[in-house]
Structures are given as C-alpha cells and as structure tokens.
Design a protein around this motif. Structure first.
Motif, PDB file in Angstrom:
ATOM      1  N   TRP A 192      -5.426  -8.554   7.639  1.00  0.00           N
ATOM      2  CA  TRP A 192      -5.165  -7.195   8.081  1.00  0.00           C
ATOM      3  C   TRP A 192      -6.438  -6.651   8.707  1.00  0.00           C
ATOM      4  O   TRP A 192      -7.532  -7.170   8.491  1.00  0.00           O
ATOM      5  CB  TRP A 192      -4.684  -6.304   6.933  1.00  0.00           C
ATOM      6  CG  TRP A 192      -5.646  -6.174   5.779  1.00  0.00           C
ATOM      7  CD1 TRP A 192      -5.808  -7.024   4.725  1.00  0.00           C
ATOM      8  CD2 TRP A 192      -6.598  -5.116   5.572  1.00  0.00           C
ATOM      9  NE1 TRP A 192      -6.781  -6.583   3.883  1.00  0.00           N
ATOM     10  CE2 TRP A 192      -7.289  -5.404   4.367  1.00  0.00           C
ATOM     11  CE3 TRP A 192      -6.917  -3.965   6.275  1.00  0.00           C
ATOM     12  CZ2 TRP A 192      -8.281  -4.576   3.855  1.00  0.00           C
ATOM     13  CZ3 TRP A 192      -7.915  -3.134   5.767  1.00  0.00           C
ATOM     14  CH2 TRP A 192      -8.585  -3.440   4.572  1.00  0.00           C
TER      15      TRP A 192
ATOM     16  N   HIS B 113      -3.830  -2.081  10.501  1.00  0.00           N
ATOM     17  CA  HIS B 113      -2.737  -2.947  10.916  1.00  0.00           C
ATOM     18  C   HIS B 113      -2.576  -4.070   9.901  1.00  0.00           C
ATOM     19  O   HIS B 113      -3.536  -4.776   9.598  1.00  0.00           O
ATOM     20  CB  HIS B 113      -3.000  -3.530  12.306  1.00  0.00           C
ATOM     21  CG  HIS B 113      -2.921  -2.524  13.407  1.00  0.00           C
ATOM     22  ND1 HIS B 113      -1.733  -1.970  13.813  1.00  0.00           N
ATOM     23  CD2 HIS B 113      -3.882  -1.952  14.170  1.00  0.00           C
ATOM     24  CE1 HIS B 113      -1.957  -1.101  14.780  1.00  0.00           C
ATOM     25  NE2 HIS B 113      -3.259  -1.073  15.013  1.00  0.00           N
TER      26      HIS B 113
ATOM     27  N   GLU C  50       0.847 -10.023  10.170  1.00  0.00           N
ATOM     28  CA  GLU C  50       2.009 -10.198  11.036  1.00  0.00           C
ATOM     29  C   GLU C  50       2.670 -11.530  10.716  1.00  0.00           C
ATOM     30  O   GLU C  50       2.028 -12.581  10.765  1.00  0.00           O
ATOM     31  CB  GLU C  50       1.589 -10.133  12.503  1.00  0.00           C
ATOM     32  CG  GLU C  50       1.027  -8.767  12.877  1.00  0.00           C
ATOM     33  CD  GLU C  50       0.764  -8.639  14.367  1.00  0.00           C
ATOM     34  OE1 GLU C  50       1.681  -8.940  15.156  1.00  0.00           O
ATOM     35  OE2 GLU C  50      -0.354  -8.245  14.728  1.00  0.00           O
TER      36      GLU C  50
ATOM     37  N   ARG D  97       2.797  -3.537   1.742  1.00  0.00           N
ATOM     38  CA  ARG D  97       3.634  -2.534   2.407  1.00  0.00           C
ATOM     39  C   ARG D  97       3.344  -2.449   3.905  1.00  0.00           C
ATOM     40  O   ARG D  97       3.950  -1.640   4.616  1.00  0.00           O
ATOM     41  CB  ARG D  97       3.410  -1.152   1.775  1.00  0.00           C
ATOM     42  CG  ARG D  97       3.761  -1.085   0.290  1.00  0.00           C
ATOM     43  CD  ARG D  97       3.493   0.293  -0.261  1.00  0.00           C
ATOM     44  NE  ARG D  97       3.718   0.354  -1.712  1.00  0.00           N
ATOM     45  CZ  ARG D  97       3.476   1.421  -2.450  1.00  0.00           C
ATOM     46  NH1 ARG D  97       2.987   2.520  -1.897  1.00  0.00           N
ATOM     47  NH2 ARG D  97       3.705   1.387  -3.763  1.00  0.00           N
ATOM     48  N   LEU D  98       2.398  -3.249   4.377  1.00  0.00           N
ATOM     49  CA  LEU D  98       1.952  -3.143   5.768  1.00  0.00           C
ATOM     50  C   LEU D  98       2.304  -4.363   6.608  1.00  0.00           C
ATOM     51  O   LEU D  98       1.877  -4.457   7.757  1.00  0.00           O
ATOM     52  CB  LEU D  98       0.435  -2.939   5.807  1.00  0.00           C
ATOM     53  CG  LEU D  98      -0.105  -1.675   5.135  1.00  0.00           C
ATOM     54  CD1 LEU D  98      -1.623  -1.667   5.180  1.00  0.00           C
ATOM     55  CD2 LEU D  98       0.452  -0.434   5.817  1.00  0.00           C
TER      56      LEU D  98
ATOM     57  N   ASP E 290       3.835  -6.539   9.229  1.00  0.00           N
ATOM     58  CA  ASP E 290       4.500  -6.201  10.496  1.00  0.00           C
ATOM     59  C   ASP E 290       4.535  -4.694  10.729  1.00  0.00           C
ATOM     60  O   ASP E 290       5.467  -4.169  11.345  1.00  0.00           O
ATOM     61  CB  ASP E 290       5.919  -6.775  10.536  1.00  0.00           C
ATOM     62  CG  ASP E 290       5.939  -8.287  10.473  1.00  0.00           C
ATOM     63  OD1 ASP E 290       5.040  -8.913  11.050  1.00  0.00           O
ATOM     64  OD2 ASP E 290       6.850  -8.843   9.821  1.00  0.00           O
ATOM     65  N   ALA E 291       3.523  -4.000  10.249  1.00  0.00           N
ATOM     66  CA  ALA E 291       3.481  -2.547  10.399  1.00  0.00           C
ATOM     67  C   ALA E 291       2.025  -2.087  10.354  1.00  0.00           C
ATOM     68  O   ALA E 291       1.095  -2.878  10.260  1.00  0.00           O
ATOM     69  CB  ALA E 291       4.285  -1.865   9.288  1.00  0.00           C
ATOM     70  N   GLY E 292       1.855  -0.791  10.421  1.00  0.00           N
ATOM     71  CA  GLY E 292       0.519  -0.218  10.361  1.00  0.00           C
ATOM     72  C   GLY E 292       0.580   1.229   9.925  1.00  0.00           C
ATOM     73  O   GLY E 292       1.651   1.833   9.875  1.00  0.00           O
TER      74      GLY E 292
END
Length: 205
Positions: free
Chosen positions: A9, A25, A28, A60-61, A63-65
C-alpha cells in the motif's frame, strides 16, 4: 497507465493545477487502467505488506483508497495531527516518526513469513493474520509478487520459457494467465518497449 497488481500500500501526494492532494492507496488484487492527469506531479512512499496504519486497516483498502484531508504544499492531516509533508530528502525520517508515534505498525508473524521464515502457527491462523494485515491471502500475495517478478524479467529480455522455469510456473499458458490477471499485458507486449503501455511502479524490490 496500466496499474499493476501489488500487495503493498502507498501514501501518495500529488499536485495538479495548483491543487495538492493526498491519499492512502491500498493493495491491488489485479491489473486495471488508471487515469493520470496531464502535468500532475506525484510523490509517494510504498510500505511493505505486513505493515499497516493503526487507524486505517489495510484489509479495508484493497482495490480502494482513502483521501487524506487538508493537504497543502507543506502539511496534511493524519490521525488527529498536522504532519509536515514528506519529500525525497526526509522520507525515511518521516516513516521513523510514524513508527515512533504508533501510527505505523508491522505484524511480526506476517513480516517473518514474507521474509522466508517458517510459520510457527497453524495454516488457518496464518491465513487469518494475512487477510487481517494485508487484505489478501498468503497465496494471493505470492501470486502477485511472482507475476511482478516475471514481468520485470521479461522486460529485461529473459525469454518467457526461461521465466516459467525460474519462477516455477506450470507452463507458458500458466504464465500468460498470470500476466494477464496481475500485470494486464502479454509477455510479447512486455518484451517490446516500443509498444508496451506504461506500468505503475513495476521494479525489482
């Protein structure tokens, strides 16, 4: 740009048309297209799998940010405090402060296994720890890291059949599927620098 899969990350800062932004971020799980604003400048710090911010669980992150509020050219807001924005010269000192103030922690079990140590717990416990700390299974972390290594080797000119042998793929179709899922490009395209699409943060670690 093709954003390749990663088990890491990142803490990223960027500036575009006078506006400064910051975000965390997450890992992924597969390759995806990412838009990059024209003339934007970026600075980021990548943290190894197994580390996490105590107030932003990495699981919780995936594929997200998460956007970090109140970012300016000099500072940003993090876990209830104002922090000076890091740069190339003080990035290590910045990370050391994160650790010192308890913002950044590392799971010793996950870290040890990623460094090659034999786990001293059951496979079920290990899998639970991996998912909690990285957001990914141990197998997914291995597959992502292997695909990234394969892409680096192919871009360096190593033939695909040799990459299969070096990294333990079953055969070339297995390598092909892995590259498509995690890198978003074929071996042929990776080997041709003239047609290869720009890739995010793909390098030896």
């Amino acid at each position: 740009m093709m954003s390749v899969a990663t088990a890491h990350w990142d803490l990223v800062f960027w500036e575009h048309r006078g506006r400064v932004s910051a975000a965390v971020h997450g890992p992924e799980s597969g390759a995806s297209q990412a838009s990059v604003p024209e003339e934007a400048t970026f600075f980021g710090i990548s943290f190894p799998a197994g580390t996490t911010m105590t107030h932003l669980p990495v699981n919780r992150l995936v594929d997200a940010g998460v956007e970090i509020p109140d970012a300016t050219a000099r500072s940003f807001w993090l876990k209830g405090s104002i922090w000076h924005r890091p740069d190339y010269d003080n990035a290590e000192a910045f990370v050391e402060r994160l650790v010192r103030e308890g913002v950044l922690v590392r799971d010793p079990l996950v870290a040890a296994v990623l460094d090659g140590a034999a786990p001293q717990v059951s496979e079920r416990t290990l899998q639970r720890r991996f998912v909690a700390v990285t957001g990914l299974t141990r197998g997914a972390v291995r597959q992502i890291d292997r695909a990234r290594s394969a892409a680096v080797l192919i871009r360096e000119g190593v033939p695909a059949h040799e990459v299969v042998h070096r990294l333990g793929y079953f055969d070339q179709p297995h390598l092909t599927r892995s590259l498509a899922r995690y890198i978003g490009q074929t071996a042929t395209r990776l080997s041709d620098r003239d047609t290869s699409e720009p890739l995010s943060l793909l390098y030896k670690t």
